[in-house]
Design a protein around this motif. Structure first.
Motif, PDB file in Angstrom:
ATOM      1  N   ASP A 169      -2.437  12.644  -3.016  1.00  0.00           N
ATOM      2  CA  ASP A 169      -1.100  13.145  -2.708  1.00  0.00           C
ATOM      3  C   ASP A 169      -0.621  14.198  -3.699  1.00  0.00           C
ATOM      4  OD1 ASP A 169      -0.938  11.455  -4.863  1.00  0.00           O
ATOM      5  OD2 ASP A 169       0.977  10.537  -4.263  1.00  0.00           O
ATOM      6  N   ARG A 170      -1.556  14.800  -4.432  1.00  0.00           N
ATOM      7  CA  ARG A 170      -1.203  15.831  -5.398  1.00  0.00           C
ATOM      8  C   ARG A 170      -2.158  17.027  -5.267  1.00  0.00           C
ATOM      9  NH1 ARG A 170       2.876  13.741  -5.471  1.00  0.00           N
ATOM     10  NH2 ARG A 170       4.082  12.848  -7.196  1.00  0.00           N
TER      11      ARG A 170
ATOM     12  N   LEU B 298      -2.755  24.474 -15.782  1.00  0.00           N
ATOM     13  CA  LEU B 298      -2.897  23.822 -14.493  1.00  0.00           C
ATOM     14  C   LEU B 298      -2.041  22.561 -14.508  1.00  0.00           C
ATOM     15  CD1 LEU B 298      -6.747  24.190 -14.017  1.00  0.00           C
ATOM     16  CD2 LEU B 298      -5.036  25.120 -12.462  1.00  0.00           C
ATOM     17  N   THR B 299      -1.189  22.397 -13.504  1.00  0.00           N
ATOM     18  CA  THR B 299      -0.330  21.225 -13.437  1.00  0.00           C
ATOM     19  C   THR B 299      -0.554  20.481 -12.123  1.00  0.00           C
ATOM     20  OG1 THR B 299       1.506  22.453 -12.425  1.00  0.00           O
ATOM     21  CG2 THR B 299       1.447  22.343 -14.839  1.00  0.00           C
ATOM     22  N   LEU B 300      -0.195  19.199 -12.125  1.00  0.00           N
ATOM     23  CA  LEU B 300      -0.241  18.388 -10.906  1.00  0.00           C
ATOM     24  C   LEU B 300       1.075  18.560 -10.166  1.00  0.00           C
ATOM     25  CD1 LEU B 300      -1.895  14.917 -11.619  1.00  0.00           C
ATOM     26  CD2 LEU B 300      -2.753  16.786 -10.196  1.00  0.00           C
TER      27      LEU B 300
ATOM     28  N   PRO C 227       1.443  18.290  -2.662  1.00  0.00           N
ATOM     29  CA  PRO C 227       0.327  18.909  -1.919  1.00  0.00           C
ATOM     30  C   PRO C 227       0.534  20.380  -1.576  1.00  0.00           C
ATOM     31  CG  PRO C 227       0.794  16.730  -1.053  1.00  0.00           C
ATOM     32  CD  PRO C 227       1.883  17.025  -2.039  1.00  0.00           C
ATOM     33  N   ASN C 228       1.769  20.788  -1.325  1.00  0.00           N
ATOM     34  CA  ASN C 228       2.049  22.177  -0.967  1.00  0.00           C
ATOM     35  C   ASN C 228       2.500  23.025  -2.155  1.00  0.00           C
ATOM     36  OD1 ASN C 228       1.453  21.753   1.790  1.00  0.00           O
ATOM     37  ND2 ASN C 228       3.516  20.920   2.122  1.00  0.00           N
ATOM     38  N   GLY C 229       2.379  22.493  -3.345  1.00  0.00           N
ATOM     39  CA  GLY C 229       2.782  23.227  -4.530  1.00  0.00           C
ATOM     40  C   GLY C 229       4.173  22.859  -5.002  1.00  0.00           C
ATOM     41  N   SER C 230       4.558  23.412  -6.132  1.00  0.00           N
ATOM     42  CA  SER C 230       5.859  23.101  -6.718  1.00  0.00           C
ATOM     43  C   SER C 230       6.984  23.482  -5.763  1.00  0.00           C
ATOM     44  CB  SER C 230       6.030  23.855  -8.039  1.00  0.00           C
ATOM     45  OG  SER C 230       7.358  23.764  -8.492  1.00  0.00           O
ATOM     46  N   PRO C 231       7.943  22.592  -5.533  1.00  0.00           N
ATOM     47  CA  PRO C 231       9.058  22.915  -4.637  1.00  0.00           C
ATOM     48  C   PRO C 231      10.103  23.828  -5.277  1.00  0.00           C
ATOM     49  CG  PRO C 231       9.339  20.710  -5.538  1.00  0.00           C
ATOM     50  CD  PRO C 231       8.000  21.204  -6.024  1.00  0.00           C
TER      51      PRO C 231
END
Length: 241
Positions: free
Chosen positions: A169-170, A214-216, A219-223
């Motif tokens: 989920d990430r 690189l960050t977690l 799924p669609n990237g940072s909101p």
């Protein structure tokens, strides 16, 4: 009694330290005992040896100074005499395990920079200034990715050098920030274990000390358009030619 099982996420780190020779004596003996019957550990050690051992052929052997071996022998004799007299030998920085582990880590970073340069640079005449970044895990300082870029090219190459797992989920999101920028800029989502080339057409020219991480993220990237999840790997650009 069987040896304790190392969690899968730590296996690659353990193998890397084993190949580098930075484990303690007891820990190294434990790994030696496990290798004959632990196929996963053997495979991880083989991967690290394949990455690092060929680097030894990239430099010419250097003859040690005439005084080196007598100095080593004198140090060992002094420590042996102290033990015989029942007195603990006072270690200096040269005898410090912390020092040598730090030196090994620095050497690994330099080796990775060199390896990345040789492996990723096209066979052509010298071009613009090259930048390299070794992205390491913030806590363990384990290298995970190498970034290569040329000042004259409007792209960076991101190459994985260690296995990693990302929760279902990430997603991994790639960021960069130069000194003076208001905040990090996203370079897109990255698939674990896959090399990628990323265009920098809309960004200022790459510069020394530029931050990459690189960050977690979801799924669609940072909101929010800014990093929101934990940092997985981080490093800064260094000129290499």
């Amino acid at each position: 009694m069987s040896a304790p099982t190392v969690p899968p996420e730590n296996l690659d780190e353990l193998a890397g330290e084993y190949v580098l020779g930075t484990l303690s004596g007891a820990r190294r003996q434990e790994v030696n005992a496990r290798l004959p019957h632990d196929a996963a550990l053997r495979a991880a050690v083989d991967r690290w040896e394949a990455r690092l051992l060929p680097l030894t052929s990239l430099t010419e052997p250097v003859e040690p100074s005439p005084g080196l071996w007598p100095r080593i022998a004198k140090t060992l004799d002094r420590q042996h005499a102290a033990r015989q007299a029942g007195q603990p030998a006072r270690p200096g920085w040269w005898d410090s395990l912390f020092f040598w582990r730090g030196a090994a880590a620095s050497g690994l970073a330099a080796a990775l920079v060199l390896a990345g340069t040789l492996a990723l640079r096209p066979a052509q005449t010298p071009g613009p200034v090259q930048y390299m970044v070794v992205l390491v895990a913030p806590q363990s300082q384990t290298p995970g990715w190498v970034v290569q870029a040329s000042a004259g090219q409007r792209e960076v190459q991101l190459v994985p050098i260690a296995a990693m797992q990302v929760p279902a989920d990430r997603a991994l999101e790639f960021w960069t920030k130069a000194d003076g920028w208001a905040g990090p800029v996203s370079l897109g989502l990255i698939k674990p274990g896959e090399p990628v080339r990323i265009a920098l057409d809309k960004l200022p020219p790459l510069e020394a000390n530029q931050l990459f991480e690189l960050t977690l993220e979801p799924p669609n990237g940072s909101p929010t358009g800014k990093p929101t999840g934990p940092i997985q790997f981080i490093g800064r650009a260094v000129k290499v030619m």
